[in-house]
Structures are given as structure tokens and as C-alpha cells.
Design a protein around this motif. Structure first.
Motif, PDB file in Angstrom:
ATOM      1  N   SER A   1       2.761  82.214 -22.662  1.00 56.00           N
ATOM      2  CA  SER A   1       3.018  83.614 -23.652  1.00 56.00           C
ATOM      3  C   SER A   1       3.721  83.732 -24.380  1.00 56.00           C
ATOM      4  O   SER A   1       4.335  83.722 -25.476  1.00 56.00           O
ATOM      5  N   LEU A   2       3.836  82.058 -24.140  1.00 60.40           N
ATOM      6  CA  LEU A   2       5.729  82.004 -25.242  1.00 60.40           C
ATOM      7  C   LEU A   2       4.950  81.017 -26.551  1.00 60.40           C
ATOM      8  O   LEU A   2       3.996  80.379 -26.561  1.00 60.40           O
ATOM      9  N   ASP A   3       4.839  81.634 -28.213  1.00 62.89           N
ATOM     10  CA  ASP A   3       4.289  80.400 -28.756  1.00 62.89           C
ATOM     11  C   ASP A   3       5.659  79.647 -29.106  1.00 62.89           C
ATOM     12  O   ASP A   3       6.399  79.670 -28.285  1.00 62.89           O
ATOM     13  N   PHE A   4       4.824  78.309 -30.021  1.00 63.76           N
ATOM     14  CA  PHE A   4       5.834  77.350 -30.620  1.00 63.76           C
ATOM     15  C   PHE A   4       7.347  77.669 -30.734  1.00 63.76           C
ATOM     16  O   PHE A   4       7.898  77.143 -30.552  1.00 63.76           O
ATOM     17  N   PRO A   5       7.819  78.271 -32.014  1.00 66.13           N
ATOM     18  CA  PRO A   5       9.173  78.763 -32.468  1.00 66.13           C
ATOM     19  C   PRO A   5       9.549  79.327 -31.177  1.00 66.13           C
ATOM     20  O   PRO A   5      11.176  78.678 -30.820  1.00 66.13           O
ATOM     21  N   GLY A   6       9.035  80.507 -30.474  1.00 64.46           N
ATOM     22  CA  GLY A   6      10.057  80.300 -29.360  1.00 64.46           C
ATOM     23  C   GLY A   6      10.267  79.932 -27.773  1.00 64.46           C
ATOM     24  O   GLY A   6      11.007  79.115 -27.513  1.00 64.46           O
TER      25      GLY A   6
ATOM     26  N   VAL B   1       3.577  71.329 -25.215  1.00 60.00           N
ATOM     27  CA  VAL B   1       4.684  70.386 -24.934  1.00 60.00           C
ATOM     28  C   VAL B   1       5.924  71.774 -25.231  1.00 60.00           C
ATOM     29  O   VAL B   1       6.021  71.353 -26.305  1.00 60.00           O
ATOM     30  N   PHE B   2       7.304  71.258 -24.330  1.00 61.59           N
ATOM     31  CA  PHE B   2       8.847  71.510 -25.120  1.00 61.59           C
ATOM     32  C   PHE B   2       9.616  70.933 -24.535  1.00 61.59           C
ATOM     33  O   PHE B   2       9.151  70.891 -23.323  1.00 61.59           O
ATOM     34  N   GLY B   3      10.935  70.448 -25.835  1.00 62.17           N
ATOM     35  CA  GLY B   3      11.933  69.640 -24.231  1.00 62.17           C
ATOM     36  C   GLY B   3      12.492  69.032 -26.010  1.00 62.17           C
ATOM     37  O   GLY B   3      12.584  69.259 -26.682  1.00 62.17           O
ATOM     38  N   LEU B   4      13.308  68.106 -25.121  1.00 62.22           N
ATOM     39  CA  LEU B   4      14.913  67.424 -26.285  1.00 62.22           C
ATOM     40  C   LEU B   4      14.536  66.201 -26.439  1.00 62.22           C
ATOM     41  O   LEU B   4      13.411  64.950 -25.827  1.00 62.22           O
ATOM     42  N   SER B   5      14.254  65.440 -27.763  1.00 66.15           N
ATOM     43  CA  SER B   5      13.781  64.810 -28.528  1.00 66.15           C
ATOM     44  C   SER B   5      15.232  63.451 -28.094  1.00 66.15           C
ATOM     45  O   SER B   5      16.142  64.033 -27.091  1.00 66.15           O
ATOM     46  N   ALA B   6      14.256  62.627 -28.069  1.00 63.95           N
ATOM     47  CA  ALA B   6      14.757  60.983 -27.290  1.00 63.95           C
ATOM     48  C   ALA B   6      15.847  60.712 -28.152  1.00 63.95           C
ATOM     49  O   ALA B   6      17.046  60.258 -28.252  1.00 63.95           O
ATOM     50  N   GLU B   7      16.038  60.668 -29.717  1.00 61.86           N
ATOM     51  CA  GLU B   7      16.485  59.978 -30.352  1.00 61.86           C
ATOM     52  C   GLU B   7      17.017  60.972 -31.566  1.00 61.86           C
ATOM     53  O   GLU B   7      17.993  60.806 -32.385  1.00 61.86           O
ATOM     54  N   GLY B   8      17.398  62.582 -31.404  1.00 60.24           N
ATOM     55  CA  GLY B   8      18.124  63.468 -31.886  1.00 60.24           C
ATOM     56  C   GLY B   8      17.607  63.169 -33.394  1.00 60.24           C
ATOM     57  O   GLY B   8      17.738  63.672 -34.508  1.00 60.24           O
ATOM     58  N   ALA B   9      15.579  63.473 -33.054  1.00 58.00           N
ATOM     59  CA  ALA B   9      15.203  63.112 -33.924  1.00 58.00           C
ATOM     60  C   ALA B   9      13.464  64.567 -34.557  1.00 58.00           C
ATOM     61  O   ALA B   9      12.675  63.980 -34.674  1.00 58.00           O
ATOM     62  N   ALA B  10      14.092  65.497 -33.634  1.00 57.43           N
ATOM     63  CA  ALA B  10      12.590  66.593 -33.968  1.00 57.43           C
ATOM     64  C   ALA B  10      12.558  66.580 -35.059  1.00 57.43           C
ATOM     65  O   ALA B  10      11.409  67.623 -34.608  1.00 57.43           O
ATOM     66  N   GLN B  11      13.332  66.988 -36.402  1.00 53.38           N
ATOM     67  CA  GLN B  11      12.977  67.809 -36.855  1.00 53.38           C
ATOM     68  C   GLN B  11      12.218  66.743 -37.915  1.00 53.38           C
ATOM     69  O   GLN B  11      12.523  66.523 -39.393  1.00 53.38           O
ATOM     70  N   ALA B  12      10.616  66.902 -37.680  1.00 60.66           N
ATOM     71  CA  ALA B  12       9.919  65.710 -37.985  1.00 60.66           C
ATOM     72  C   ALA B  12       8.224  66.258 -37.812  1.00 60.66           C
ATOM     73  O   ALA B  12       8.332  67.162 -37.137  1.00 60.66           O
ATOM     74  N   GLU B  13       7.664  65.490 -38.786  1.00 60.95           N
ATOM     75  CA  GLU B  13       6.065  65.450 -37.418  1.00 60.95           C
ATOM     76  C   GLU B  13       5.696  65.267 -36.836  1.00 60.95           C
ATOM     77  O   GLU B  13       4.530  65.698 -35.328  1.00 60.95           O
ATOM     78  N   LEU B  14       5.903  64.270 -36.561  1.00 61.94           N
ATOM     79  CA  LEU B  14       6.316  63.666 -34.564  1.00 61.94           C
ATOM     80  C   LEU B  14       7.454  63.224 -33.868  1.00 61.94           C
ATOM     81  O   LEU B  14       8.441  62.701 -34.622  1.00 61.94           O
TER      82      LEU B  14
ATOM     83  N   PRO C   1      21.923  56.098 -41.908  1.00 62.74           N
ATOM     84  CA  PRO C   1      21.544  57.570 -42.418  1.00 62.74           C
ATOM     85  C   PRO C   1      21.305  58.007 -41.199  1.00 62.74           C
ATOM     86  O   PRO C   1      20.777  57.195 -40.035  1.00 62.74           O
ATOM     87  N   GLN C   2      20.463  59.566 -41.104  1.00 53.11           N
ATOM     88  CA  GLN C   2      20.484  59.585 -40.018  1.00 53.11           C
ATOM     89  C   GLN C   2      19.558  60.798 -39.799  1.00 53.11           C
ATOM     90  O   GLN C   2      19.210  61.676 -41.064  1.00 53.11           O
ATOM     91  N   THR C   3      18.802  60.920 -38.507  1.00 52.03           N
ATOM     92  CA  THR C   3      17.854  62.051 -39.052  1.00 52.03           C
ATOM     93  C   THR C   3      18.060  63.309 -37.563  1.00 52.03           C
ATOM     94  O   THR C   3      19.818  63.213 -37.099  1.00 52.03           O
ATOM     95  N   MET C   4      18.136  64.317 -38.075  1.00 50.71           N
ATOM     96  CA  MET C   4      18.446  65.256 -37.382  1.00 50.71           C
ATOM     97  C   MET C   4      17.342  66.113 -36.287  1.00 50.71           C
ATOM     98  O   MET C   4      15.992  66.611 -35.889  1.00 50.71           O
ATOM     99  N   GLY C   5      18.100  67.521 -34.980  1.00 50.99           N
ATOM    100  CA  GLY C   5      17.167  67.745 -33.719  1.00 50.99           C
ATOM    101  C   GLY C   5      17.121  67.538 -32.833  1.00 50.99           C
ATOM    102  O   GLY C   5      16.966  66.232 -32.813  1.00 50.99           O
ATOM    103  N   HIS C   6      17.108  68.122 -32.150  1.00 48.20           N
ATOM    104  CA  HIS C   6      17.144  67.722 -30.240  1.00 48.20           C
ATOM    105  C   HIS C   6      15.802  68.522 -29.844  1.00 48.20           C
ATOM    106  O   HIS C   6      15.735  68.168 -28.638  1.00 48.20           O
ATOM    107  N   GLU C   7      15.719  69.497 -30.384  1.00 49.30           N
ATOM    108  CA  GLU C   7      14.172  70.867 -29.580  1.00 49.30           C
ATOM    109  C   GLU C   7      13.604  70.269 -30.340  1.00 49.30           C
ATOM    110  O   GLU C   7      13.568  70.941 -32.010  1.00 49.30           O
ATOM    111  N   ALA C   8      11.909  70.173 -29.672  1.00 49.04           N
ATOM    112  CA  ALA C   8      10.734  70.691 -30.581  1.00 49.04           C
ATOM    113  C   ALA C   8       9.755  71.283 -29.397  1.00 49.04           C
ATOM    114  O   ALA C   8      10.096  71.022 -28.708  1.00 49.04           O
ATOM    115  N   ALA C   9       8.758  71.701 -29.892  1.00 50.05           N
ATOM    116  CA  ALA C   9       7.876  72.269 -29.573  1.00 50.05           C
ATOM    117  C   ALA C   9       6.245  71.729 -30.275  1.00 50.05           C
ATOM    118  O   ALA C   9       6.728  71.575 -31.609  1.00 50.05           O
TER     119      ALA C   9
END
Length: 300
Positions: free
Chosen positions: A108-113, A83-96, A56-64
Motif C-alpha cells: 500500500s506504500l509508494d516510494f516517497p512514503g 525495496v526500501f532501506g538504509l544506504s551502505a555509504e551515506g549515498a542514497a541521494q543518487a540515481e543508484l 567531498p561527501q555524498t548525501m543521504g541514508h534512506e532510499a526506496a
């Protein structure tokens, strides 16, 4: 923890929210309690089996989110920091999520932005660096109104470049607000650009992948002055460089963007948000097109 995953290739219906083991940061990395994670076109290509054959594969490369664990050797960031940044394993769409590259979220920026920024500004900066965009350059951006294109426009303007950008007429006022000179894409592009720049342009960046590399080469005076981030086949056909992160990422921009945002020199993209549980609907919206700004999942 809960995370987006798929165990078979297919449409949005294959996406599941499942329990997976909590990740932990390695040296130089941080773990965040994710508050927002971006969705990108590469996500549905991945989901359809066009990028990686494993399952299987997890999803997501960007998180805040908020730092809740730091790896060995991490300095300048502490538990509790935003902080915001790039996921190490392409697994940003997760609780951690573990972030390999990260920076403080501008005040001035919120988490979605913040979650909408990393891939766009890294891709844009990498291409501008590879092209050699500097003060006095005239740059043509094909596909200037999307998240990567608008980032490229603004970051080029910060460097002192003159920017001409292609977009539909409805997006021209937006491009003008970013200090770009808009032109309509499509047949007759060369002639329309030459009205603004009779001698052509110094450099051209293709973000849209709309099959116009030959025209960009003509306007820029040679394939060596053109880069695409979206048309791999066209790059091979026309001898144009295809920019990917394989040759090194321009992650230095993560630490620079905050000052540009706070000083009003960079306008973050508009976001369209979905709860994590509606990730399949976010994919459907993205694949239908006509999304304004960036798709972002809200978590926690």
C-alpha cells in the motif's frame, strides 16, 4: 550516475548534482535504482562540517527503489523487487544506491512514503528496545509529533504501552489519532504530566532535544529510565543514556513494519517532496522548520 555531493562546507548553495561512478553491492547488499530518498536534519549538519571533516561527501541514508543488482549471498530479494532501506555509504541521494539493510516495500506504500521510514523506525525501535518498553509500560515521549516521535508512539502502542506525548496544541489531535495522550511541552511539563499520571511514568524518551531531561528524570524516577536520541550534551550532564547506532542498529524493524502498515497499526509519516535537482531548496525548507512530515527527494 547523478548524485548529490558537496566539495566545500557551507549553506545549501554548496550542494551539487554531479556525475560519480556507479556503486556495486557487496556481500549481502543490494543496489537499487532509486525512486525516492529522504532528507534529514543530519544532512545539513554534515553539509556544514559538524559531523565529518572529509571532502567531498555524498548525501543521504534512506532510499526506496527497484532492485537492479544483488550482492553475493542475497536471498529473498530479486532484481525488479521494490525495496526500501538504509544506504551502505551515506549515498542514497543518487540515481543508484547500495543498501546494506533493506526490506520489501509494503504493497500500500509508494516510494516517497517508503523512503521516509527507515531512519525513523530504526531510531524509535532502538530506543524502545534499550528502554525496555513492554506491555503495561507507561512511556513519556518528548517530541511525539515528528517522524521519530510519532514512530516511537505507534511502535510503543503496538507493544501494549500507555503513551503520553508532548507536542504543540495544534498537534494534539494527531497524537490522539495515534492512541497517545497529548500534553503541551514547555514550562510546567511535570505538573501537566502528573495530571495524567499522578505517580509519574515508567520510562521517558527524548526525541526533541529541548532541554527537559531533568524533568523527564523526575517523572521517570531516575536517569536510568530515560533515553535521549537528540541531546548529547544534556545526556552527559544528567547521566542519561544517549542512543546512537554505534552500539548496534535495530534493523529488524525494517522487515516487521510492512505487516503493521498493512494491518492499520502503523501510520507512515506525511511526506513533502522535491525533485532531486531542488535538493538545496529541500535543505532550506528543512532548516526553516515548520515542515509537516518528512522531506523526500524524487529521483528517476
Amino acid at each position: 550516475m547523478k548524485a548529490v555531493r558537496f566539495s566545500r562546507f557551507g549553506g545549501p548553495e554548496v550542494l551539487e548534482i554531479v556525475d560519480v561512478p556507479d556503486p556495486h553491492p557487496g556481500a549481502g547488499q543490494v543496489r537499487v535504482a532509486v525512486r525516492a530518498a529522504a532528507v534529514n536534519p543530519s544532512d545539513w549538519k554534515k553539509r556544514e562540517g559538524l559531523m565529518n571533516g572529509r571532502l567531498p561527501q555524498t548525501m543521504g541514508h534512506e532510499a526506496a527503489g527497484v532492485v537492479d543488482e544483488v550482492g553475493e549471498g542475497v536471498t529473498g530479494v530479486a532484481v525488479g523487487d521494490r525495496v526500501f532501506g538504509l544506504s551502505a555509504e551515506g549515498a542514497a541521494q543518487a540515481e543508484l544506491a547500495v543498501l546494506a539493510y533493506y526490506a520489501p516495500i509494503p504493497p500500500s506504500l509508494d516510494f516517497p512514503g517508503a523512503a521516509a521510514l527507515p531512519a525513523a523506525i530504526e531510531t524509535a525501535t532502538r530506543a524502545l528496545d534499550q528502554l525496555g518498553v513492554v506491555d503495561g509500560s507507561t512511556l513519556l515521549v518528548n517530541g511525539a509529533s515528528g517522524s521519530v516521535g510519532s514512530a516511537a508512539v505507534q511502535l510503543a502502542v503496538v507493544r501494549g504501552a500507555r503513551v503520553i506525548g508532548t507536542a504543540s496544541p495544534a498537534k494534539h489531535d494527531y497524537l490522539r489519532s495515534l492512541a497517545a495522550e497529548p500534553v503541551v511541552y514547555g514550562e510546567g511539563l511535570v505538573e501537566r504530566v502528573r495530571v495524567l499520571a499522578p505517580d509519574g511514568v515508567d520510562l521517558a524518551l527524548d526525541v526533541a532535544g529541548s532541554g527537559v531531561l531533568a524533568e523527564l528524570i523526575e517523572l521517570a524516577g531516575g536517569a536510568e529510565h530515560v533515553i535521549t536520541v537528540a541531546d548529547f550534551g544534556g545526556a552527559r550532564e544528567h547521566g542519561v543514556r544517549f542512543s546512537s547506532g554505534d552500539a548496534g542498529r535495530a534493523v529488524h524493524v525494517l522487515g516487521q513494519i510492512g505487516e503493521l502498515i498493512e494491518s492499520g497499526r502503523f501510520l507512515p509519516p506525511v511526506t513533502q517532496t522535491f525533485p532531486l535537482a531542488e535538493v538545496a531548496e529541500a535543505h532550506r525548507a528543512g532548516e526553516r522548520g515548520h515542515v509537516r512530515g518528512k522531506l523526500v527527494l524524487l529521483i528517476g
